[in-house]
Structures are given as C-alpha cells and as structure tokens.
Design a protein around this motif. Structure first.
Motif, PDB file in Angstrom:
ATOM      1  N   THR A  62     -35.396 -12.405  -1.050  1.00 33.20           N
ATOM      2  CA  THR A  62     -35.946 -12.806   0.249  1.00 33.20           C
ATOM      3  C   THR A  62     -37.301 -13.472   0.087  1.00 33.20           C
ATOM      4  N   VAL A  63     -38.154 -12.878  -0.759  1.00 35.11           N
ATOM      5  CA  VAL A  63     -39.486 -13.447  -0.978  1.00 35.11           C
ATOM      6  C   VAL A  63     -39.378 -14.879  -1.493  1.00 35.11           C
ATOM      7  N   VAL A  64     -38.498 -15.115  -2.451  1.00 35.42           N
ATOM      8  CA  VAL A  64     -38.336 -16.468  -3.000  1.00 35.42           C
ATOM      9  C   VAL A  64     -37.708 -17.389  -1.960  1.00 35.42           C
ATOM     10  N   ALA A  65     -36.694 -16.916  -1.253  1.00 31.72           N
ATOM     11  CA  ALA A  65     -35.989 -17.769  -0.285  1.00 31.72           C
ATOM     12  C   ALA A  65     -36.909 -18.209   0.855  1.00 31.72           C
ATOM     13  N   GLY A 121     -43.966  -5.123   7.804  1.00 29.57           N
ATOM     14  CA  GLY A 121     -45.327  -5.566   7.541  1.00 29.57           C
ATOM     15  C   GLY A 121     -45.389  -6.986   7.025  1.00 29.57           C
ATOM     16  N   PRO A 122     -45.542  -7.157   5.705  1.00 32.62           N
ATOM     17  CA  PRO A 122     -45.786  -8.503   5.157  1.00 32.62           C
ATOM     18  C   PRO A 122     -44.676  -9.515   5.443  1.00 32.62           C
ATOM     19  N   LEU A 123     -43.429  -9.070   5.515  1.00 35.47           N
ATOM     20  CA  LEU A 123     -42.320 -10.012   5.702  1.00 35.47           C
ATOM     21  C   LEU A 123     -41.758 -10.003   7.123  1.00 35.47           C
ATOM     22  N   LYS A 124     -42.375  -9.304   8.022  1.00 32.69           N
ATOM     23  CA  LYS A 124     -41.826  -9.210   9.378  1.00 32.69           C
ATOM     24  C   LYS A 124     -41.873 -10.562  10.083  1.00 32.69           C
ATOM     25  N   ALA A 125     -40.784 -10.890  10.766  1.00 29.75           N
ATOM     26  CA  ALA A 125     -40.727 -12.143  11.508  1.00 29.75           C
ATOM     27  C   ALA A 125     -41.736 -12.116  12.655  1.00 29.75           C
ATOM     28  N   PRO A 126     -42.503 -13.201  12.859  1.00 32.02           N
ATOM     29  CA  PRO A 126     -43.500 -13.217  13.933  1.00 32.02           C
ATOM     30  C   PRO A 126     -42.855 -12.955  15.307  1.00 32.02           C
ATOM     31  N   GLY A 127     -43.399 -11.982  16.025  1.00 34.85           N
ATOM     32  CA  GLY A 127     -42.896 -11.688  17.364  1.00 34.85           C
ATOM     33  C   GLY A 127     -41.589 -10.933  17.414  1.00 34.85           C
ATOM     34  N   ALA A 128     -41.083 -10.506  16.255  1.00 34.44           N
ATOM     35  CA  ALA A 128     -39.793  -9.806  16.238  1.00 34.44           C
ATOM     36  C   ALA A 128     -39.923  -8.427  16.878  1.00 34.44           C
ATOM     37  N   GLU A 133     -35.175 -15.380   9.212  1.00 35.16           N
ATOM     38  CA  GLU A 133     -33.940 -15.788   8.523  1.00 35.16           C
ATOM     39  C   GLU A 133     -34.280 -16.716   7.369  1.00 35.16           C
ATOM     40  N   VAL A 134     -33.522 -16.593   6.277  1.00 34.98           N
ATOM     41  CA  VAL A 134     -33.751 -17.476   5.131  1.00 34.98           C
ATOM     42  C   VAL A 134     -33.285 -18.881   5.493  1.00 34.98           C
ATOM     43  N   LYS A 191     -26.313 -11.417   5.413  1.00 34.80           N
ATOM     44  CA  LYS A 191     -27.227 -10.970   6.479  1.00 34.80           C
ATOM     45  C   LYS A 191     -28.273 -12.026   6.815  1.00 34.80           C
ATOM     46  N   HIS A 192     -28.653 -12.836   5.853  1.00 33.85           N
ATOM     47  CA  HIS A 192     -29.589 -13.957   6.022  1.00 33.85           C
ATOM     48  C   HIS A 192     -30.994 -13.508   6.404  1.00 33.85           C
TER      49      HIS A 192
END
Length: 373
Positions: free
Chosen positions: A97-100, A163-170, A177-178, A264-265
């Motif tokens: 996910t981090v790379v994508a 936290g760090p990877l949470k989608a803004p406003g989710a 999504e990737v 899951k994307h």
C-alpha cells in the motif's frame, strides 16, 4: 501386490483421510439434525462450481489461501512451524500500500504493479525473518514468536489505517484507494478473480522445484528431518532456518499485496482476516508440498465460497462451517500422530515376524535353506 502402509500413512493417506472423515461426520450431523447432506452438496455444486460468479469467487479466495499455504509449507519442510502467515500477510499488504499510494499517475503500469508486488513480498519476508533470526540465534520457539507477531502486525495495520495512511476525511480508518495503474488485471471480466492466482501457481511450482532439485532444498530436508546429521554434514542449519522463514514470509507478503492491489484496493484492519490461519490447514493437508497446496487451497476456497454463497442466498451455511472445523481437527490430529510416530508403531506391530534371520546377520544360507556358521 503388497501395500506399504507405513509409507502410505506418511504420504497422502492422512490428509485424504482427514477430509473423508470430516465429510462423513459432517454428513451424519446434518442428517441427524433433519437436513439433507446430498441436497446441500448439490447446492454447493450448482452455486459455486457451475456458476460464473461462484467460480470467480472461488478463484479470488484461492490465491491468498495458496500463498499462505506455501508460507507455512516451506518452513515446515525445514522442521519449523510458521504460525505467523496471518501477520506476514498484513505486513505485505502494508508495504504494498505504501508503495502503491506513492506511485506517480504517469508511471508504467507493469512497473508499478511489479514494484508494489515486490514491496509486499519484502514486507512479509522481513516480518517472518525476525522469527527466523530469533529461532536461529537464540533458539526461541518459532510458534510463540510468529503467533505473537500476528497481533503486533494487526495493530500496526490499525495504526497505519487510522493515522499516517488514513484517507483524508474518511469516516472510518482506511487508506485511500490505490491508483488504477497499480491494480492487478482480472482473469474473468467484471469479477474479483485477478491474476494473483497465476502468480501463486507459479510460486508453488518454483518452490517445489527448489525444494526437490537444488542443494538448498536438500539442506532444508536434512535440517528438518535430522538437525544433528545436518550439522555433521556441514549444513548451516541456522542460515537455512532464516532463509526458510524469509521465503515463506515472502509468499505470505505476496498474498497481502494481492489482496490490496487486486481485490480490496485499500488498506484497513482485518483486510485479509483468517487467510493466514487457513494457510496452516492448506499446508498440513498438502503434507508440506507446495504443488499439492494447489489442491488443498482449491478445496478450502471451495468451502469458504460455499459459506458465503449459501448465506447470500438465504440458506443455512452452518453445516459447511462445521465441516471446515472438522477438517482442521482431523488434519491436526493426523499430523500430530504422524509426527510422533504413532503410525510407524502401529504398522510395526501388525507386520508379521520374519520366519528366517537375514543371512548376513548370522551366517551364509545354504541351498537347502539351512544357515551355515
């Protein structure tokens, strides 16, 4: 023609017997509660094996099960129990996910998918490698470390997704999504069956060849069956342990990466719940053979798909869940008996006593059948 029962018990008899027993006991339980096991089997065949969407669901579930099974099978051949495929899947999904998510929009799709896939494999390998190093350098039980690391991995995913990877406003803790360029192509149009399964099949074949036809694979077998002899033969058992764990973790990491970029994307806690533990069953049913893991993974995927399909059709899937549990119970029991030599002792008792001592042990046999000193 005589049948070597001892060799049969060490081969396919135990896993096949576990499945047959589970189906028989499950069928009796269904019949005892007023159900019809034959009708249930027909429903599964119609709704899963003879249905376009059912087949696609089965293939989508088979991919992570196969890779999780290989993650357990490779260390198992080295005499090690990797109970941490669940956590290694999560870490593979996190790395992918981090790379994508950092892939530029104009990136080449093939390179982007390859990068995310390799990142997932690396994440799983590093996570499993920790248990391998602790086992090789400190002798710490790998069952304990891999099991505990599952919980650490799950909490790391929860932290990253909230936290760090949470989608803004989710509204919930999940990542964005990737990008489309990182998503795996599909094997069947408009379904969830992606090409990750083909990669899993290729990994199984490569793992089988590596274990059966290379010097490294021979070292793994010797280290697993006779560690003392392996030391005497100059095999670096510690290094073999670490590599076996890392390769198994890489397979699990691939499963996590494919769940994110193929299905899951996005990343969220529990995105691949239970696949790692089902991988234990796949590996045990396959006897630690990566190629036979294909068959075992297909069977377990069939049961998983049957449960979901029957529930979505408003039917009771409890019986299928019971059969899944029985398979785990019987497969684990058979493996435990096999590992402790119960079948060897049983067949040794049933073997007829020799009618004549070997000639080499007491002398030379004459033409008349008497033994000359």
């Amino acid at each position: 023609m005589s049948v070597d029962l001892r060799r049969l018990a060490a081969g396919p008899a135990v896993p096949v017997g576990a499945v047959v027993l589970a189906l028989a006991v499950g069928g009796l339980l269904i019949a005892a509660t007023g159900g019809d096991p034959i009708d249930l089997g027909g429903q599964i065949v119609d709704r899963v094996l003879l249905d376009y969407w059912g087949i696609s669901d089965l293939l989508a579930r088979m991919a992570p099960l196969l890779l999780a099974g290989i993650a357990v099978a490779i260390p198992l051949r080295a005499g090690l129990y990797n109970v941490g495929a669940e956590g290694q899947i999560y870490m593979g999904g996190l790395f992918a996910t981090v790379v994508a998510l950092r892939m530029p929009d104009d990136a080449n799709a093939l390179l982007a998918i390859t990068a995310a896939t390799l990142a997932g494999a690396l994440g799983g390998a590093l996570w499993a490698g920790i248990a391998g190093v602790l086992k090789a350098r400190r002798g710490i039980d790998e069952v304990v470390t891999t099991l505990l690391m599952n919980y650490v991995a799950l909490n790391l995913i929860s932290y990253a997704a909230s936290g760090p990877l949470k989608a803004p406003g989710a509204p919930y803790p999940y990542s964005p999504e990737v990008p489309d360029i990182v998503r795996l192509p599909l094997m069947m149009a408009d379904t969830e069956a992606h090409i990750g399964l083909l990669v899993g099949l290729a990994v199984a074949v490569i793992a089988r060849i590596a274990l059966a036809r290379t010097a490294w694979g021979f070292g793994v077998e010797v280290a697993g069956k006779a560690p003392g002899a392996a030391h005497y033969a100059g095999i670096a058992v510690g290094r073999t342990t670490i590599i076996a764990f890392a390769l198994g973790g890489a397979a699990a990491g691939l499963a996590g990466a494919f769940e994110v970029i193929g299905l899951k994307h996005r990343l969220f806690a529990g995105f691949a719940s239970g696949y790692g533990y089902d991988g234990l069953v796949v590996a045990f049913l396959a006897g630690g053979d990566p190629v036979w893991s294909m068959v075992a993974a297909a069977f377990m995927a069939l049961l998983r798909t049957a449960v979901t399909t029957l529930k979505s059709a408003g039917l009771d899937a409890t019986a299928v869940t019971i059969v899944q549990g029985l398979i785990v119970l019987f497969a684990a029991s058979g493996l435990a008996l096999q590992r402790h030599g119960a079948f060897d002792r049983l067949f040794a008792r049933t073997r007829p006593a020799p009618t004549q001592p070997p000639a080499s042990a007491s002398g030379t046999a004459s033409a008349s059948g008497t033994v000359q000193p």
